[in-house]
Design a protein around this motif. Structure first.
Motif, mmCIF file in Angstrom:
data_model
loop_
_atom_site.group_PDB
_atom_site.id
_atom_site.type_symbol
_atom_site.label_atom_id
_atom_site.label_comp_id
_atom_site.label_asym_id
_atom_site.label_seq_id
_atom_site.Cartn_x
_atom_site.Cartn_y
_atom_site.Cartn_z
ATOM 1 N N GLU A 1 3.967 -10.820 -1.708
ATOM 2 C CA GLU A 1 2.882 -9.869 -1.917
ATOM 3 C C GLU A 1 1.693 -10.542 -2.579
ATOM 4 O O GLU A 1 1.831 -11.560 -3.251
ATOM 5 C CB GLU A 1 3.348 -8.735 -2.848
ATOM 6 N N LEU B 1 -1.984 -2.921 -8.016
ATOM 7 C CA LEU B 1 -1.404 -2.740 -6.691
ATOM 8 C C LEU B 1 -0.867 -4.064 -6.171
ATOM 9 O O LEU B 1 -1.384 -5.131 -6.503
ATOM 10 C CB LEU B 1 -2.460 -2.221 -5.710
ATOM 11 N N ALA B 2 0.155 -3.963 -5.323
ATOM 12 C CA ALA B 2 0.718 -5.126 -4.645
ATOM 13 C C ALA B 2 0.546 -4.913 -3.143
ATOM 14 O O ALA B 2 1.083 -3.951 -2.579
ATOM 15 C CB ALA B 2 2.188 -5.292 -4.995
ATOM 16 N N TYR B 3 -0.224 -5.798 -2.522
ATOM 17 C CA TYR B 3 -0.464 -5.717 -1.085
ATOM 18 C C TYR B 3 0.599 -6.538 -0.360
ATOM 19 O O TYR B 3 0.804 -7.709 -0.675
ATOM 20 C CB TYR B 3 -1.862 -6.250 -0.747
ATOM 21 N N PRO B 4 1.268 -5.950 0.621
ATOM 22 C CA PRO B 4 2.335 -6.673 1.319
ATOM 23 C C PRO B 4 1.791 -7.751 2.253
ATOM 24 O O PRO B 4 0.642 -7.694 2.696
ATOM 25 C CB PRO B 4 3.036 -5.573 2.122
ATOM 26 N N ASP C 1 -3.758 2.057 1.227
ATOM 27 C CA ASP C 1 -2.680 2.988 1.577
ATOM 28 C C ASP C 1 -1.343 2.288 1.812
ATOM 29 O O ASP C 1 -0.301 2.914 1.723
ATOM 30 C CB ASP C 1 -3.038 3.791 2.833
ATOM 31 N N GLU C 2 -1.381 1.001 2.135
ATOM 32 C CA GLU C 2 -0.168 0.227 2.369
ATOM 33 C C GLU C 2 0.332 -0.485 1.107
ATOM 34 O O GLU C 2 1.420 -1.026 1.089
ATOM 35 C CB GLU C 2 -0.420 -0.834 3.455
ATOM 36 N N ALA C 3 -0.498 -0.495 0.064
ATOM 37 C CA ALA C 3 -0.160 -1.215 -1.165
ATOM 38 C C ALA C 3 0.872 -0.435 -1.979
ATOM 39 O O ALA C 3 0.937 0.796 -1.935
ATOM 40 C CB ALA C 3 -1.410 -1.453 -1.992
ATOM 41 N N ARG C 4 1.646 -1.209 -2.733
ATOM 42 C CA ARG C 4 2.665 -0.631 -3.607
ATOM 43 C C ARG C 4 2.104 -0.608 -5.031
ATOM 44 O O ARG C 4 1.605 -1.608 -5.525
ATOM 45 C CB ARG C 4 3.911 -1.535 -3.545
ATOM 46 N N PRO C 5 2.177 0.550 -5.709
ATOM 47 C CA PRO C 5 1.728 0.590 -7.101
ATOM 48 C C PRO C 5 2.625 -0.274 -7.978
ATOM 49 O O PRO C 5 3.845 -0.303 -7.795
ATOM 50 C CB PRO C 5 1.843 2.065 -7.493
ATOM 51 N N LEU C 6 2.028 -0.963 -8.923
ATOM 52 C CA LEU C 6 2.790 -1.784 -9.856
ATOM 53 C C LEU C 6 3.263 -0.917 -11.022
ATOM 54 O O LEU C 6 2.550 -0.025 -11.471
ATOM 55 C CB LEU C 6 1.947 -2.943 -10.381
ATOM 56 N N ASP C 7 4.453 -1.216 -11.498
ATOM 57 C CA ASP C 7 5.000 -0.484 -12.643
ATOM 58 C C ASP C 7 4.310 -0.924 -13.927
ATOM 59 O O ASP C 7 3.893 -2.065 -14.046
ATOM 60 C CB ASP C 7 6.508 -0.727 -12.753
#
Length: 66
Positions: A37, A45-48, A59-65
């Motif tokens: 990522e 955000l983490a972009y794949p 919209d494709e990114a995963r939110p970071l904890d």
């Protein structure tokens, strides 16, 4: 001739990584090779990266904890 398959994380062109920025914040991204990522610390955000191609859509990114 040997048939070698690069891992998805190693497919990304280093020159491309140098010019990519977060589409939301325009801040630099850092590469997480293990997760495959691109990380935007500014946007959290983490972009794949799929098949060696960074998917730079929020919209494709995963939110970071945390």
């Amino acid at each position: 001739m040997t048939d070698t398959k690069p891992s998805p994380a190693s497919d990304v062109d280093p020159a491309l990584l140098e010019i990519l920025v977060c589409p939301l914040t325009k801040a630099p991204l850092r590469y997480d090779r293990a997760a495959g990522e691109l990380i935007s610390d500014a946007a959290r955000l983490a972009y794949p990266i799929r098949d060696g191609i960074p998917i730079m859509l929020p919209d494709e990114a995963r939110p970071l904890d945390g």
